[in-house]
Scaffold this active site. Structure first.
Site, mmCIF file in Angstrom:
data_model
loop_
_atom_site.group_PDB
_atom_site.id
_atom_site.type_symbol
_atom_site.label_atom_id
_atom_site.label_comp_id
_atom_site.label_asym_id
_atom_site.label_seq_id
_atom_site.Cartn_x
_atom_site.Cartn_y
_atom_site.Cartn_z
ATOM 1 N N ASP A 67 0.829 -1.201 0.000
ATOM 2 C CA ASP A 67 0.000 0.000 0.000
ATOM 3 C C ASP A 67 0.871 1.262 0.000
ATOM 4 O OD1 ASP A 67 -2.366 1.384 0.014
ATOM 5 O OD2 ASP A 67 -3.226 0.310 1.713
ATOM 6 N N ASP A 97 -10.854 2.520 -3.151
ATOM 7 C CA ASP A 97 -11.297 1.271 -2.510
ATOM 8 C C ASP A 97 -12.766 0.976 -2.803
ATOM 9 O OD1 ASP A 97 -8.842 1.483 -1.336
ATOM 10 O OD2 ASP A 97 -9.583 1.591 0.724
#
Ligand code: GLA
Length: 440
Positions: free
Chosen positions: A159, A220
């Site tokens: 990430d 997301d």
């Protein structure tokens, strides 16, 4: 590692050619990931069944192994954020939270491997993970790659919270090098493009394909049809930029499958499965496999949808049409001149009767058959001008697997479909027992 050493390592990247041409994920990865469904639930006292702990991952590995998922190709069990202890150990290595992962990650990897599955883990190229756990700063890249390899990890989601474009530009390629240097085959999933807006000139998709096996391009996914539609719109509005980036070993990632959760109807769930197949997207479920209803299970286990997703050519599909009627047509070319069509309704009234023909969808002249992926019926006797009428439910899809009939033989039926669904050695249908009379 000082800045000079970092720059030297970066120069080495430039001499890398197709570093990721390593045979991993020649078809999009399939598996299960904790994040969308289980988030950062760390309260094992109050919620032992659902908290991020080794028990949760063991449970999911058991389900993948025992409930037929593994045979369908779902093989990665992926830990997301919130697995770490807040402190690195004395040697500077990441360590799992001792209360929630008392056995450690290596033991969990073993458990997963014993079931023929693979283990994925999460880290963050920055100071902290998105939920505030220890990040992988530039000086920690090598030790973290080595730690993951020593534990037997098979997949890293990297990430990009708490960092900046410069750090990311250095860190993502360096992690690729560091993973390669471990000698362990580790699938490398980069969130880098999502932190740069997902589009050129800020994102270099050639470089992405060289250093990462898959990458998150956009925001997301959340547990809702709205979130799913926003992702679909972004991917297909930008298809000219991102579609060519995908291919065997290099995949765009529109994020997890949310089928089986709370936000999608059955029709919307079929839509996600269909569109993710068209997009050659990773099929990473994030749902509670211990409590999955049969409708969601059937969609996630649909063999033809999976076969389309896993097509060996690995060509990402495109949106062909956006009709005024709010019907949209998506298409993906497949192995052996077959193809997939998805007719999606964005309507909110009632099933819409859509009229078209293969010719209108740019199919060449010839004879075809189509297998309706979600009803299991075969449509025979098609040529490019045959008028087709489809009934498409609101926020639902009709998905067709289309295959040309062999010349001079207009009578072939399921034989032809079977022929077209046959992939090279690794293809999963091969492993099924022959003598199966029913199709697939
Ligand atoms: C980011 C990622 C998500 C998830 C969370 C975890 O938002 O995009 O997929 O990993 O971080 O904190």
């Amino acid at each position: 590692m000082g800045p000079i050493a970092v720059i030297l390592q970066l120069l080495a990247v430039m001499s890398l050619t197709a570093a990721k041409d390593d045979g991993l994920v020649r078809t999009p990865p399939m598996g299960w990931m904790a994040w969308e469904r289980f988030r950062c639930d760390v309260d094992c006292k109050d919620d032992p069944e659902n908290c991020i702990s080794e028990a949760l991952f063991r449970d999911m590995a058991d389900r993948l192994y025992e409930d037929g998922w593994k045979e369908l190709g779902y093989e990665y069990v992926i830990i997301d954020d919130c697995w770490m202890s807040m402190e690195r150990d004395k040697e500077g290595r990441l360590q799992p939270d001792p209360v929630r992962f008392p056995g450690g990650i290596a033991k969990l990897a073993n458990y997963v491997h014993e079931r023929g599955l693979k283990l994925g883990i999460y880290a963050d190229m920055g100071t902290f993970t998105c939920m505030g756990f220890p990040g992988t700063t530039l000086d920690k890249i090598q030790i973290d790659a080595q730690t993951f390899a020593s534990w037997g990890v098979d997949y890293l989601k990297f990430d990009g919270c708490s960092s900046n474009p410069l750090v990311q530009m250095l860190g993502y390629p360096l992690m690729s090098i560091a993973l390669n240097a471990t000698g362990r085959p580790i699938v490398y999933s980069c969130s880098w493009p999502a932190y740069l807006g997902g589009l050129p000139p800020f994102v270099n998709y050639n470089l992405m394909g060289e250093i990462c096996h898959l990458w998150r391009n956009y925001y997301d996914i959340q547990d809702s049809w709205d979130s799913l539609q926003a992702i679909v719109d972004w991917f297909f509005n930008n298809q000219d930029e991102i579609q060519p980036a995908a291919g065997p070993g290099r995949w765009n990632d529109p994020d997890m499958l949310i089928i089986g959760n709370f936000g999608l109807s059955m029709d919307e769930s079929r839509s996600q499965m269909a569109l993710w197949a068209i997009m050659a997207a990773p099929l990473i479920m994030s749902t509670d496999l211990r409590h999955l209803d049969n409708g969601a299970r059937a969609i996630l286990q649909n063999k033809v949808a999976i076969a389309i997703n896993q097509d060996p050519l690995g060509i990402q599909g495109r949106r062909l049409l956006k009709e005024k009627s709010r019907i949209e047509v998506y298409w993906r070319p497949l192995f052996q001149s077959a193809s997939a069509l998805v007719f999606l309704s964005r309507r909110t009234d009632m099933p819409y009767r859509y009229h078209t023909s293969l010719g209108k969808l740019h199919y060449e002249e010839g004879n075809y058959e189509a297998y309706d992926v979600f009803t299991g019926t075969t449509v025979k006797g098609l040529n490019s001008t045959t008028e087709i009428t489809l009934s498409i439910n609101p926020s639902g899809v009709v998905m067709w697997y289309v295959y040309p009939l062999r010349k001079h033989n207009h009578t072939t039926d399921t034989e032809t479909l079977r022929h077209h669904l046959r992939k090279p050695a690794e293809f999963r249908f091969h492993r099924e027992k022959s003598g199966h009379r029913t199709l697939l």
